[in-house]
Design an enzyme around this catalytic site. Structure first.
Site, PDB file in Angstrom:
ATOM      1  N   CYS A 189     -20.797  29.326 -23.175  1.00  0.00           N
ATOM      2  CA  CYS A 189     -21.554  28.959 -24.375  1.00  0.00           C
ATOM      3  C   CYS A 189     -22.284  27.635 -24.152  1.00  0.00           C
ATOM      4  O   CYS A 189     -23.189  27.284 -24.898  1.00  0.00           O
ATOM      5  CB  CYS A 189     -20.645  28.897 -25.585  1.00  0.00           C
ATOM      6  SG  CYS A 189     -19.214  27.875 -25.342  1.00  0.00           S
ATOM      7  N   GLU A 223     -12.284  21.156 -31.455  1.00  0.00           N
ATOM      8  CA  GLU A 223     -11.154  21.594 -30.646  1.00  0.00           C
ATOM      9  C   GLU A 223     -10.906  20.549 -29.558  1.00  0.00           C
ATOM     10  O   GLU A 223     -11.793  19.765 -29.229  1.00  0.00           O
ATOM     11  CB  GLU A 223     -11.476  22.924 -29.962  1.00  0.00           C
ATOM     12  CG  GLU A 223     -11.794  24.028 -30.952  1.00  0.00           C
ATOM     13  CD  GLU A 223     -11.564  25.410 -30.370  1.00  0.00           C
ATOM     14  OE1 GLU A 223     -10.390  25.806 -30.269  1.00  0.00           O
ATOM     15  OE2 GLU A 223     -12.546  26.075 -30.030  1.00  0.00           O
ATOM     16  N   ASN A 227     -14.821  35.233 -21.911  1.00  0.00           N
ATOM     17  CA  ASN A 227     -15.433  34.425 -20.846  1.00  0.00           C
ATOM     18  C   ASN A 227     -14.538  33.312 -20.296  1.00  0.00           C
ATOM     19  O   ASN A 227     -14.769  32.839 -19.184  1.00  0.00           O
ATOM     20  CB  ASN A 227     -16.789  33.868 -21.294  1.00  0.00           C
ATOM     21  CG  ASN A 227     -16.696  32.901 -22.433  1.00  0.00           C
ATOM     22  OD1 ASN A 227     -15.798  33.018 -23.271  1.00  0.00           O
ATOM     23  ND2 ASN A 227     -17.603  31.946 -22.495  1.00  0.00           N
ATOM     24  N   GLU A 251     -16.111  28.508 -32.938  1.00  0.00           N
ATOM     25  CA  GLU A 251     -16.937  28.063 -31.808  1.00  0.00           C
ATOM     26  C   GLU A 251     -17.802  29.240 -31.411  1.00  0.00           C
ATOM     27  O   GLU A 251     -17.281  30.276 -30.992  1.00  0.00           O
ATOM     28  CB  GLU A 251     -16.065  27.627 -30.627  1.00  0.00           C
ATOM     29  CG  GLU A 251     -15.280  26.354 -30.856  1.00  0.00           C
ATOM     30  CD  GLU A 251     -16.133  25.140 -31.149  1.00  0.00           C
ATOM     31  OE1 GLU A 251     -17.346  25.168 -30.855  1.00  0.00           O
ATOM     32  OE2 GLU A 251     -15.589  24.163 -31.699  1.00  0.00           O
TER      33      GLU A 251
HETATM   34  N1  LIG Z   1     -19.197  30.987 -27.565  1.00  0.00           N
HETATM   35  C1  LIG Z   1     -18.664  31.725 -26.655  1.00  0.00           C
HETATM   36  O1  LIG Z   1     -17.931  31.225 -25.855  1.00  0.00           O
HETATM   37  C2  LIG Z   1     -18.908  33.182 -26.632  1.00  0.00           C
HETATM   38  C3  LIG Z   1     -20.062  33.729 -27.120  1.00  0.00           C
HETATM   39  N2  LIG Z   1     -20.251  35.056 -27.075  1.00  0.00           N
HETATM   40  C4  LIG Z   1     -21.543  35.621 -27.544  1.00  0.00           C
HETATM   41  O2  LIG Z   1     -21.303  36.855 -28.168  1.00  0.00           O
HETATM   42  C5  LIG Z   1     -22.032  37.902 -27.520  1.00  0.00           C
HETATM   43  C6  LIG Z   1     -21.248  39.187 -27.610  1.00  0.00           C
HETATM   44  O3  LIG Z   1     -20.020  39.071 -26.936  1.00  0.00           O
HETATM   45  P1  LIG Z   1     -18.740  39.752 -27.562  1.00  0.00           P
HETATM   46  O4  LIG Z   1     -17.617  39.764 -26.615  1.00  0.00           O
HETATM   47  O5  LIG Z   1     -19.144  41.065 -28.119  1.00  0.00           O
HETATM   48  O6  LIG Z   1     -18.388  38.712 -28.723  1.00  0.00           O
HETATM   49  P2  LIG Z   1     -17.528  38.978 -29.994  1.00  0.00           P
HETATM   50  O7  LIG Z   1     -17.760  37.908 -30.979  1.00  0.00           O
HETATM   51  O8  LIG Z   1     -17.691  40.387 -30.450  1.00  0.00           O
HETATM   52  O9  LIG Z   1     -16.034  38.877 -29.406  1.00  0.00           O
HETATM   53  C7  LIG Z   1     -15.233  37.722 -29.474  1.00  0.00           C
HETATM   54  C8  LIG Z   1     -13.840  38.097 -29.988  1.00  0.00           C
HETATM   55  O10 LIG Z   1     -13.966  38.593 -31.336  1.00  0.00           O
HETATM   56  C9  LIG Z   1     -13.353  39.884 -31.433  1.00  0.00           C
HETATM   57  N3  LIG Z   1     -14.005  40.656 -32.479  1.00  0.00           N
HETATM   58  C10 LIG Z   1     -15.040  41.529 -32.371  1.00  0.00           C
HETATM   59  N4  LIG Z   1     -15.335  42.059 -33.584  1.00  0.00           N
HETATM   60  C11 LIG Z   1     -14.489  41.501 -34.474  1.00  0.00           C
HETATM   61  C12 LIG Z   1     -14.296  41.642 -35.878  1.00  0.00           C
HETATM   62  N5  LIG Z   1     -15.044  42.449 -36.626  1.00  0.00           N
HETATM   63  N6  LIG Z   1     -13.324  40.917 -36.471  1.00  0.00           N
HETATM   64  C13 LIG Z   1     -12.555  40.083 -35.753  1.00  0.00           C
HETATM   65  N7  LIG Z   1     -12.672  39.928 -34.423  1.00  0.00           N
HETATM   66  C14 LIG Z   1     -13.633  40.611 -33.780  1.00  0.00           C
HETATM   67  C15 LIG Z   1     -13.510  40.452 -30.036  1.00  0.00           C
HETATM   68  O11 LIG Z   1     -12.649  41.537 -29.841  1.00  0.00           O
HETATM   69  P3  LIG Z   1     -13.023  42.678 -28.747  1.00  0.00           P
HETATM   70  O12 LIG Z   1     -12.879  42.025 -27.439  1.00  0.00           O
HETATM   71  O13 LIG Z   1     -12.027  43.737 -28.972  1.00  0.00           O
HETATM   72  O14 LIG Z   1     -14.414  43.100 -29.050  1.00  0.00           O
HETATM   73  C16 LIG Z   1     -13.183  39.229 -29.194  1.00  0.00           C
HETATM   74  O15 LIG Z   1     -11.786  39.034 -29.159  1.00  0.00           O
HETATM   75  C17 LIG Z   1     -22.264  37.371 -26.128  1.00  0.00           C
HETATM   76  O16 LIG Z   1     -23.335  37.982 -25.519  1.00  0.00           O
HETATM   77  C18 LIG Z   1     -22.479  35.914 -26.408  1.00  0.00           C
HETATM   78  O17 LIG Z   1     -23.802  35.710 -26.827  1.00  0.00           O
HETATM   79  C19 LIG Z   1     -19.289  35.880 -26.555  1.00  0.00           C
HETATM   80  C20 LIG Z   1     -18.129  35.393 -26.045  1.00  0.00           C
HETATM   81  C21 LIG Z   1     -17.855  33.982 -26.028  1.00  0.00           C
HETATM   82  O1  LIG Z   2     -18.535  24.601 -20.246  1.00  0.00           O
HETATM   83  C1  LIG Z   2     -17.334  24.615 -20.391  1.00  0.00           C
HETATM   84  O2  LIG Z   2     -16.572  23.998 -19.628  1.00  0.00           O
HETATM   85  C2  LIG Z   2     -16.697  25.360 -21.538  1.00  0.00           C
HETATM   86  C3  LIG Z   2     -17.500  26.526 -21.989  1.00  0.00           C
HETATM   87  C4  LIG Z   2     -16.848  27.297 -23.061  1.00  0.00           C
HETATM   88  O3  LIG Z   2     -15.901  26.864 -23.645  1.00  0.00           O
HETATM   89  C5  LIG Z   2     -17.349  28.622 -23.441  1.00  0.00           C
HETATM   90  O4  LIG Z   2     -18.277  29.113 -22.822  1.00  0.00           O
HETATM   91  O5  LIG Z   2     -16.770  29.223 -24.365  1.00  0.00           O
END
Ligand SMILES: NC(=O)C1=CN([C@@H]2O[C@H](COP(=O)(O)OP(=O)(O)OC[C@H]3O[C@@H](n4cnc5c(N)ncnc54)[C@H](OP(=O)(O)O)[C@@H]3O)[C@@H](O)[C@H]2O)C=CC1
Ligand SMILES: O=C(O)CCC(=O)C(=O)O
Length: 478
Positions: free
Chosen positions: A281, A459, A149, A247
């Site tokens: 997030c 962070e 994201n 995070e």
């Molecule tokens: N806090 C935030 O900013 C975020 C929250 N999310 C939440 O997570 C949900 C799912 O999103 P998603 O992209 O699937 O999130 P993930 O937690 O699956 O992905 C985040 C990162 O972790 C990697 N990953 C996935 N599985 C593993 C594993 N077993 N071991 C180590 N690394 C791993 C992913 O790789 P790969 O891309 O190859 O899957 C990606 O680089 C969203 O709907 C949201 O609710 C998601 C993204 C950001």
């Molecule tokens: O709201 C922001 O500026 C940061 C959000 C963020 O870091 C995230 O969604 O992972």
């Protein structure tokens, strides 16, 4: 056609197997093919980082500072080009994507300064004639796993402090956004970073990510993503007694009090809930609204939502781009569906949109008549979906705001200093906004939350030093 490669020990490394980098605004637009590295590349990247660590961790701070500054300058100079690239692979609008690129550039420049300001202390010992020095040293090789994201800002805010304080990096970005990661590796390399200090391994989370967090050559892990993966990392890090920084999600409340400026309240909700397609997030997914302003707020918000253009990320008329992929789109609809099944009323949006280009488009969704115990108000959606929860007064609004397993950001819109101050003090969140959206943070101050949202040191800003350095206490008797 672009091909994105892993970057290991200063060399670009491709693989036979590749994945498609598809534009979510137009699924016919194939942006490039990304390498699918496996465990062997993780091993090589960690070995390269370990080899580079002794020289890099003792390198002159001016050298580290200069490389970070040059990196930041190039990112800023290429903001338009990189913004287009980012918008094309992630789907946020050009304005949002360019803003993210600027943020990444500013983070490198900020950390270029921090590299020159690594603090220490000298104290008298309790023993006569002896002094005690407290210094900070690099931790070692940091494994980083980043989400889709914020394809350049999150890698930037982990990498820049890691390098500033003398650590080496092995990063695995999300599979959906390989182009931005490759750009970062290329810029750092050309800025003069020695081979092996920064390594990029493209591939699946379940393969490359898992191998990275289990690798004995990794000294610390910094992760942003889902709670499930974060919990797995915490367990592995604990079993190896290494530090981790996680995070994860949010279920961020925006409280709107009866005395709020209605324009500010509606704009905060619109921005926090729906901009960046709600894929932050820090998004405001719970709008907790006092009864006296409730109907007017809902009416004004819906009317603003009707004026929102959902469209191709590169179209300057677009306010909200597509959802990142089909899986996330279906997940968003399933959240809306289950909220309605629980009794919520979908007052606007929540529909798949067929536009000029085939993309993952949905209209922003607003649910009303919800209560905080509903699944929609407890689970992170990560899409343009918000629900309104009515509250009788400040105390009830605050209690609802805190009644969640998450604690990343929170906000209140009010003209009352008393309520603003009480909310700031009692909100169980790492970041609190008064008359401002819950999303959209500054690059030079700490970022992070409480409860299930975050684990480990903060962070960003000066606080990043806590995770990326280890404290040493030396007793010196001349
Ligand atoms: N806090 C935030 O900013 C975020 C929250 N999310 C939440 O997570 C949900 C799912 O999103 P998603 O992209 O699937 O999130 P993930 O937690 O699956 O992905 C985040 C990162 O972790 C990697 N990953 C996935 N599985 C593993 C594993 N077993 N071991 C180590 N690394 C791993 C992913 O790789 P790969 O891309 O190859 O899957 C990606 O680089 C969203 O709907 C949201 O609710 C998601 C993204 C950001
Ligand atoms: O709201 C922001 O500026 C940061 C959000 C963020 O870091 C995230 O969604 O992972």
């Amino acid at each position: 056609m672009e091909s994105y490669k892993s970057f290991i020990g200063g060399k670009w490394v491709g693989t036979e197997a590749t994945t498609h980098n598809v534009n979510p605004s137009d699924t016919k637009d194939l942006l490039g093919l990304a390498a699918q590295s496996g465990i062997e590349h993780v091993n090589q990247a960690v070995a390269a980082a370990r080899e580079a660590f002794p020289a890099w961790s003792t390198s002159p701070i001016q050298l580290r500072s200069r490389i970070l500054d040059v990196t930041g300058n190039e990112i800023l100079a290429r903001r338009d080009e990189l913004g287009r690239l980012l918008a094309s692979e992630e789907g946020k609008t050009l304005r949002e994507a360019t803003g993210e690129v600027i943020r990444a550039g500013e983070i490198f420049k900020f950390m270029a300064g921090e590299a020159l300001r690594i603090p220490g202390e000298v104290l008298d010992s309790t023993r006569p004639g002896m002094t005690v020095e407290i210094t900070r040293e690099a931790v070692g090789v940091i494994g980083m796993i980043t989400p889709w994201n914020f394809p350049i800002a999150i890698p930037a805010w982990k990498t820049a402090p890691a390098l500033a304080f003398g650590n080496c990096v092995v990063i695995k970005p999300a599979e959906l956004v390989p182009a931005s990661a490759q750009v970062l590796a290329d810029i750092l390399h050309r800025a003069g970073l020695p081979d092996g200090v920064f390594n990029l391994v493209l591939g699946k989370g379940s393969v490359v990510g898992q191998a990275l967090i289990e690798h004995p050559g990794i000294d610390a892990i910094s992760f942003t993503g889902s709670q499930g993966v974060g919990e797995n990392i915490a367990q592995i890090a604990a079993s190896r007694m290494i530090r981790c920084q996680l995070e994860m999600g949010g279920k961020n409340p925006l409280v709107v009090m009866d005395d709020a400026d209605i324009d500010i309240a509606v704009e905060c909700a619109l921005d926090g809930s729906f901009f960046a397609t709600g894929q932050r997030c820090t998004a405001s997914s719970r709008l907790i609204v006092q009864s006296g302003i409730h109907d007017q707020f809902v009416e004004r918000l819906v009317s603003r939502m009707k004026a929102i253009n959902v469209g191709h990320a590169l179209d300057p008329q677009t306010h909200i781009g597509p959802v990142v992929d089909l899986r996330q789109l279906e997940s968003n609809f399933s959240h809306v569906h289950s909220a309605r099944a629980e009794g919520a009323e979908l007052i606007y949006g929540g529909e798949r949109l067929d536009l000029a280009t085939p993309g993952f488009y949905m209209s922003p969704a607003l649910l009303i008549a919800t209560h905080n115990d509903m699944k929609i108000n407890q689970d992170e959606v990560f899409g343009p979906v918000a629900s309104v929860i009515p509250a009788a007064d400040f105390d009830e609004a605050l209690a609802i705001a805190n009644n969640t397993r998450f604690g990343l950001s929170s906000g209140i819109v009010t003209r009352s200093l008393k309520h603003a101050a009480a909310f700031k003090r009692h909100s169980q969140a790492g970041m609190v906004m008064v008359n401002a959206p819950t999303a959209g943070v500054d690059p030079h101050v700490p970022f992070g939350g409480r409860k299930a949202s975050s684990f480990g040191p903060r962070e960003q800003g000066r606080y990043a030093i806590e995770f990326y350095t280890s404290v040493k206490t030396s007793y010196i008797q001349p």
